[in-house]
Design a protein around this motif. Structure first.
Motif, PDB file in Angstrom:
ATOM      1  N   ASN A 528     -34.689 -81.383  46.256  1.00 47.03           N
ATOM      2  CA  ASN A 528     -35.386 -80.099  46.400  1.00 47.03           C
ATOM      3  C   ASN A 528     -36.047 -80.176  47.817  1.00 47.03           C
ATOM      4  O   ASN A 528     -36.876 -80.894  48.275  1.00 47.03           O
ATOM      5  N   VAL A 529     -35.405 -79.465  48.858  1.00 47.05           N
ATOM      6  CA  VAL A 529     -35.706 -79.275  50.194  1.00 47.05           C
ATOM      7  C   VAL A 529     -37.000 -78.611  50.255  1.00 47.05           C
ATOM      8  O   VAL A 529     -37.235 -77.346  50.123  1.00 47.05           O
ATOM      9  N   ARG A 530     -38.122 -79.152  50.915  1.00 43.09           N
ATOM     10  CA  ARG A 530     -39.211 -78.522  51.296  1.00 43.09           C
ATOM     11  C   ARG A 530     -39.422 -78.056  52.583  1.00 43.09           C
ATOM     12  O   ARG A 530     -39.706 -76.736  52.902  1.00 43.09           O
ATOM     13  N   ASP A 531     -38.741 -78.702  53.480  1.00 44.49           N
ATOM     14  CA  ASP A 531     -38.551 -78.203  54.849  1.00 44.49           C
ATOM     15  C   ASP A 531     -37.379 -79.152  55.372  1.00 44.49           C
ATOM     16  O   ASP A 531     -36.960 -80.144  55.092  1.00 44.49           O
ATOM     17  N   THR A 532     -36.809 -78.636  56.395  1.00 45.74           N
ATOM     18  CA  THR A 532     -35.801 -79.223  57.448  1.00 45.74           C
ATOM     19  C   THR A 532     -36.096 -79.068  58.796  1.00 45.74           C
ATOM     20  O   THR A 532     -36.459 -78.081  59.439  1.00 45.74           O
ATOM     21  N   GLN A 533     -36.089 -80.486  59.404  1.00 48.41           N
ATOM     22  CA  GLN A 533     -36.051 -80.443  60.955  1.00 48.41           C
ATOM     23  C   GLN A 533     -34.707 -80.719  61.625  1.00 48.41           C
ATOM     24  O   GLN A 533     -34.260 -81.723  61.298  1.00 48.41           O
ATOM     25  N   GLU A 534     -34.358 -79.885  62.542  1.00 47.03           N
ATOM     26  CA  GLU A 534     -33.347 -80.198  63.372  1.00 47.03           C
ATOM     27  C   GLU A 534     -33.567 -80.774  64.744  1.00 47.03           C
ATOM     28  O   GLU A 534     -34.390 -80.084  65.326  1.00 47.03           O
ATOM     29  N   ILE A 535     -33.093 -82.144  65.390  1.00 49.05           N
ATOM     30  CA  ILE A 535     -33.471 -82.585  66.200  1.00 49.05           C
ATOM     31  C   ILE A 535     -32.105 -82.558  67.153  1.00 49.05           C
ATOM     32  O   ILE A 535     -31.448 -83.434  67.114  1.00 49.05           O
ATOM     33  N   PRO A 536     -31.956 -81.529  68.243  1.00 47.24           N
ATOM     34  CA  PRO A 536     -30.889 -81.873  69.241  1.00 47.24           C
ATOM     35  C   PRO A 536     -31.153 -83.052  69.922  1.00 47.24           C
ATOM     36  O   PRO A 536     -32.098 -83.497  70.506  1.00 47.24           O
ATOM     37  N   LEU A 537     -30.264 -84.052  70.078  1.00 49.96           N
ATOM     38  CA  LEU A 537     -30.311 -85.082  70.640  1.00 49.96           C
ATOM     39  C   LEU A 537     -29.655 -85.099  72.252  1.00 49.96           C
ATOM     40  O   LEU A 537     -28.987 -84.471  72.545  1.00 49.96           O
ATOM     41  N   GLU A 538     -30.563 -85.765  73.064  1.00 52.81           N
ATOM     42  CA  GLU A 538     -30.306 -85.710  74.484  1.00 52.81           C
ATOM     43  C   GLU A 538     -28.577 -86.087  74.688  1.00 52.81           C
ATOM     44  O   GLU A 538     -28.110 -85.736  75.810  1.00 52.81           O
ATOM     45  N   TRP A 539     -28.313 -87.043  74.192  1.00 55.26           N
ATOM     46  CA  TRP A 539     -26.918 -87.388  74.378  1.00 55.26           C
ATOM     47  C   TRP A 539     -25.790 -86.794  73.521  1.00 55.26           C
ATOM     48  O   TRP A 539     -24.403 -87.294  73.361  1.00 55.26           O
ATOM     49  N   GLY A 540     -26.147 -85.736  73.015  1.00 53.34           N
ATOM     50  CA  GLY A 540     -25.167 -84.884  72.056  1.00 53.34           C
ATOM     51  C   GLY A 540     -25.288 -85.036  70.830  1.00 53.34           C
ATOM     52  O   GLY A 540     -25.603 -85.777  70.030  1.00 53.34           O
ATOM     53  N   GLY A 541     -24.908 -84.030  69.806  1.00 56.08           N
ATOM     54  CA  GLY A 541     -24.794 -83.947  68.444  1.00 56.08           C
ATOM     55  C   GLY A 541     -26.651 -83.851  67.993  1.00 56.08           C
ATOM     56  O   GLY A 541     -27.377 -83.402  68.824  1.00 56.08           O
ATOM     57  N   LYS A 542     -26.638 -83.915  66.761  1.00 59.50           N
ATOM     58  CA  LYS A 542     -27.879 -83.683  65.929  1.00 59.50           C
ATOM     59  C   LYS A 542     -28.218 -84.932  64.976  1.00 59.50           C
ATOM     60  O   LYS A 542     -27.428 -85.443  64.710  1.00 59.50           O
ATOM     61  N   LEU A 543     -29.720 -84.898  64.953  1.00 58.05           N
ATOM     62  CA  LEU A 543     -30.329 -85.648  63.739  1.00 58.05           C
ATOM     63  C   LEU A 543     -30.754 -84.433  63.085  1.00 58.05           C
ATOM     64  O   LEU A 543     -31.551 -83.848  63.496  1.00 58.05           O
ATOM     65  N   VAL A 544     -30.846 -84.442  61.486  1.00 52.21           N
ATOM     66  CA  VAL A 544     -31.078 -83.369  60.659  1.00 52.21           C
ATOM     67  C   VAL A 544     -31.951 -83.985  59.626  1.00 52.21           C
ATOM     68  O   VAL A 544     -31.354 -84.680  58.933  1.00 52.21           O
ATOM     69  N   VAL A 545     -32.995 -83.922  59.392  1.00 51.73           N
ATOM     70  CA  VAL A 545     -34.085 -84.530  58.532  1.00 51.73           C
ATOM     71  C   VAL A 545     -34.517 -83.403  57.535  1.00 51.73           C
ATOM     72  O   VAL A 545     -35.250 -82.704  57.869  1.00 51.73           O
ATOM     73  N   CYS A 546     -34.314 -83.802  56.153  1.00 52.20           N
ATOM     74  CA  CYS A 546     -34.686 -82.942  55.185  1.00 52.20           C
ATOM     75  C   CYS A 546     -35.731 -83.796  54.314  1.00 52.20           C
ATOM     76  O   CYS A 546     -35.719 -84.733  53.816  1.00 52.20           O
ATOM     77  N   ASN A 547     -36.994 -82.840  54.366  1.00 52.09           N
ATOM     78  CA  ASN A 547     -37.701 -83.430  53.546  1.00 52.09           C
ATOM     79  C   ASN A 547     -37.827 -83.155  52.183  1.00 52.09           C
ATOM     80  O   ASN A 547     -38.161 -81.930  51.782  1.00 52.09           O
ATOM     81  N   CYS A 548     -37.504 -83.873  51.202  1.00 49.93           N
ATOM     82  CA  CYS A 548     -37.085 -83.467  49.798  1.00 49.93           C
ATOM     83  C   CYS A 548     -38.339 -84.456  48.924  1.00 49.93           C
ATOM     84  O   CYS A 548     -37.909 -84.546  47.559  1.00 49.93           O
ATOM     85  N   ILE A 549     -39.424 -84.780  49.263  1.00 51.16           N
ATOM     86  CA  ILE A 549     -40.500 -85.625  48.568  1.00 51.16           C
ATOM     87  C   ILE A 549     -41.003 -84.650  47.650  1.00 51.16           C
ATOM     88  O   ILE A 549     -41.390 -83.436  47.840  1.00 51.16           O
ATOM     89  N   VAL A 550     -41.067 -85.137  46.474  1.00 55.55           N
ATOM     90  CA  VAL A 550     -41.707 -84.312  45.283  1.00 55.55           C
ATOM     91  C   VAL A 550     -42.854 -84.896  44.556  1.00 55.55           C
ATOM     92  O   VAL A 550     -42.718 -86.264  44.583  1.00 55.55           O
TER      93      VAL A 550
END
Length: 718
Positions: A528-550
């Motif tokens: 149950n995704v409450r919010d999503t954080q996309e982090i572009p990485l300096e070295w290419g690609g991404k880290l995407v963090v989904c807060n699904c805490i209920v």
């Protein structure tokens, strides 16, 4: 020295492949102009060019040399450029601040790869080109074959101005089809005997003269009409037509010389003085605002600093082109790139290491000054009220890298200062302090390029250094979803530490749908995704963090700490310590303690949960792969292909391009480490290549096993 107006100045780049004879030609040109009384030679190390110690040591040009000649009432500024592909940055700089390129071709070997590379640069910069066939007195010289090759490669615009009567060791005469005269020399060259064309050469001379007249007439409607009416043009009319053709690159005149014996050199210089474009004939350069800046001596004063050297007994010498205005000693200018003030205390005209003080330089001229405080190569210096800025020199990407370190670690700061200074002298020497690789990476155009730098550091600066294989910037990623949880608990009297994180990770691709349900074994996890954080990485690609805490299992204030823990592991991947990329993390559960939970607890819990999940997600190592284009003669194409395939290359295509074969391939960076040396060895130095980063790709399983083993051993040693 006379003050030359903009309308009396011509700027010329002397270009050609290694060994084509540029330095020898420069000596002959200076001798013919009376600048020197005696011609030096490369073997004796007494030429006006090649005066740096490293050049005398290796016997070839490393830096461009600037000299001027006063000839036929004009000032010719000439920049003699190194021929080796490793030092191509000098030629690119020279072509950007001059107006005409004289390209030497060795009549024994014809058009080489380096010749083509230089010609491509002149084409991209829209610079006029004159060809000079040198070493016509060589054992293997073949004029007709080389002209045929040039026409095939450079097109029908190749137009002979002269042709030799006899080629080889007996070369001593030629026919000039512009002047329609025969030139001949004695054994020592120098002043020619000028005669009428012998009867047996009339037909060939008239045929080539007619082609030259047609080529000249094509560049001017008035001349074309006169040619149709009368069938001929006067010598002055031909010169005007050729000048316009040079500016439009619709004619490439070809001259014949023996630079070593000083045959044909003065005649070519007469053409340079009488025919090639003046500074004001060429399209005006454009500043960073897109505005044309005409070389107006009455305009605002602006200098472009295009070269910096450290010279014996002088120190730092800054070379510049006067882009606008008139320069006099003692003027105060502003460095528009760095915001600092500079006083030009002295102004020199340059002839190699000889600096002649002058009272004035007009727009379009080239000069030098010394001991500037803060000016760097590529900077623009303007007078008050002037806002010109120039940034028009673009250098090729480096092709060869080495990690560098001093023998004594205490000299690290000193080495850094030296390398910074070296970059100022040659911007194609690039220096990077790599946090990722924990190395100082030195990049250049080839092995000789970096070897030359090493020689200079060790011999001029007396600092022993070590070159090493650079580490490869691998990346880590995952290929399937995995789940993990980790509890961090620490109690040691007083306030403790507690944090528990449950998460799921999976490979991330751009545009993938939001997470819904995951299944591991018989257990199903609904997100149950409450919010999503996309982090572009300096070295290419991404880290995407989904807060699904209920249900408030983890307070929202601890989520940033968990993300920091995830980034700790993204910056130092669990497999080999390389950067990780393209991962999506769903934080779906956890636990807190009302007293002992804090940010550090959740940072450590997030980091360790991520590491465990990463190892269970079928992790893979990615390696950088480059697009490589190799230009080779047809007779060695098979050997070059075999070598590339031995480097895990994927051949993408082959094509013929201007007399050479072009091989396009995708090659892992790991396999390109010593490629410039190997290619030179395979082809006898007759090839060149370019490389450009393409993408990161999975390494083969056997390569991954070796990398994992090597990393494990390095960790155990530490």
């Amino acid at each position: 020295m006379k003050v030359y107006k903009t309308s009396e100045i011509k700027n010329i780049a002397l270009l050609g492949s290694k060994g084509s004879g540029k330095t020898t030609l420069a000596e002959a040109m200076l001798y013919e102009c009376g600048v020197i009384k005696r011609r030096g030679n490369v073997e004796s190390g007494n030429t006006v060019s090649d005066y740096f110690p490293v050049e005398k040591e290796y016997g070839y040009s490393v830096f461009s040399t600037i000299f001027y000649a006063e000839f036929l009432g004009k000032k010719l500024n000439v920049i003699d450029c190194p021929g080796a592909d490793d030092f191509v940055g000098n030629a690119i700089t020279a072509l950007n601040v001059t107006d005409t390129g004289v390209i030497l071709i060795d009549a024994q070997y014809g058009v080489e790869v380096g010749t083509q590379n230089i010609f491509r640069t002149t084409a991209s910069l829209k610079k006029p080109v004159i060809f000079a066939l040198n070493q016509l007195d060589g054992e293997k010289a073949d004029y007709d074959n080389v002209i045929e090759q040039m026409t095939e490669i450079f097109g029908p615009k190749v137009t002979p101005i002269q042709y030799p009567i006899n080629v080889g060791p007996g070369f001593n005469a030629m026919i000039d089809v512009l002047l329609m005269k025969k030139y001949s020399w004695g054994p020592d060259g120098g002043v020619p005997t000028i005669e009428e064309i012998p009867a047996e050469e009339h037909d060939r001379a008239r045929e080539l003269h007619q082609k030259l007249v047609e080529a000249a007439a094509e560049n001017d409607e008035t001349l074309m009409e006169k040619f149709f009416d009368q069938g001929h043009l006067t010598e002055d009319e031909m010169r005007e037509g050729i000048r316009k053709g040079l500016v439009d690159r619709s004619i490439f005149p070809v001259f014949c010389v023996s630079a070593l014996k000083d045959m044909g050199v003065r005649r070519m210089m007469e053409f340079l003085g009488n025919v090639v474009p003046f500074v004001e004939d060429m399209p005006a350069p454009v500043d960073t605002e897109g505005e044309e800046v005409k070389p107006d001596s009455d305009g605002p004063l602006s200098l472009f600093m295009f070269k910096t050297t450290i010279e014996p007994h002088i120190g730092e010498v800054s070379y510049f082109k006067v882009m606008s205005g008139t320069l006099t000693p003692g003027v105060d200018l502003t460095n528009v790139d760095r915001g600092s003030k500079e006083r030009i205390a002295q102004v020199f005209c340059v002839c190699g290491q000889i600096k002649t003080p002058v009272d004035k330089l007009c727009a379009g001229d080239i000069g030098a000054t010394v001991k500037l405080k803060d000016a760097r190569t590529g900077n623009t210096l303007d007078e008050k009220g002037c806002e010109y800025r120039f940034d028009f020199i673009k250098y090729p990407a480096p092709k060869y890298q080495r990690a560098v370190r001093p023998v004594t670690e205490a000299d690290a700061e000193k080495l850094s200062e030296i390398l910074t200074r070296m970059h100022e002298e040659d911007p194609t020497w690039e220096v990077q302090q790599s946090k990722e690789l924990k190395q100082t990476i030195l990049s250049g155009q080839g092995e000789f390029h970096l070897r030359t730098l090493k020689w200079r550091v060790e011999n001029n600066d007396k600092l022993p250094i070590i070159f090493e294989e650079p580490r490869i910037p691998y990346r880590e990623t995952i290929t399937k979803a995995a789940r993990a949880d980790y509890r961090h608990k620490k109690q040691s009297g007083g306030a403790g530490q507690f944090g528990e994180v449950h998460l799921i990770i999976e490979p991330y691709t751009e545009g993938m749908p939001a997470p819904d349900t995951y299944k591991f074994g018989n257990q199903e996890f609904k997100m149950n995704v409450r919010d999503t954080q996309e982090i572009p990485l300096e070295w290419g690609g991404k880290l995407v963090v989904c807060n699904c805490i209920v249900g408030g299992a983890i307070d929202a204030r601890f989520i940033p700490a968990i993300v920091k823990g995830l980034m700790d592991r993204m910056e130092q991947g669990p497999l080999t310590g390389s950067y990780a990329r393209d991962v999506r993390v769903c934080i779906y559960d956890g636990k807190m303690h009302p007293v002992d939970s804090n940010e550090i607890s959740f940072r450590l819990a997030g980091r360790n949960a991520f590491s465990e999940a990463f190892r269970n997600a079928n992790p893979k190592i990615l390696e950088p792969v480059y697009d490589v284009d190799v230009f080779v003669p047809a007779d060695v194409m098979g050997d070059v292909m075999s070598d590339l395939q031995g480097r895990r290359a994927i051949i993408m295509g082959m094509a013929s391009e201007n007399g050479f074969e072009k091989i396009s391939a995708r090659v892992p960076l790991k396999e390109m480490s010593s490629y410039s040396t190997a290619l030179s060895s395979i082809t006898g130095g007759r090839s060149s290549f370019t490389m450009k980063f393409s993408s990161y790709e999975l390494v083969p399983s056997d390569v991954q096993e070796k990398l994992l083993k090597a990393y494990a051993e390095s960790q155990s040693e530490e």
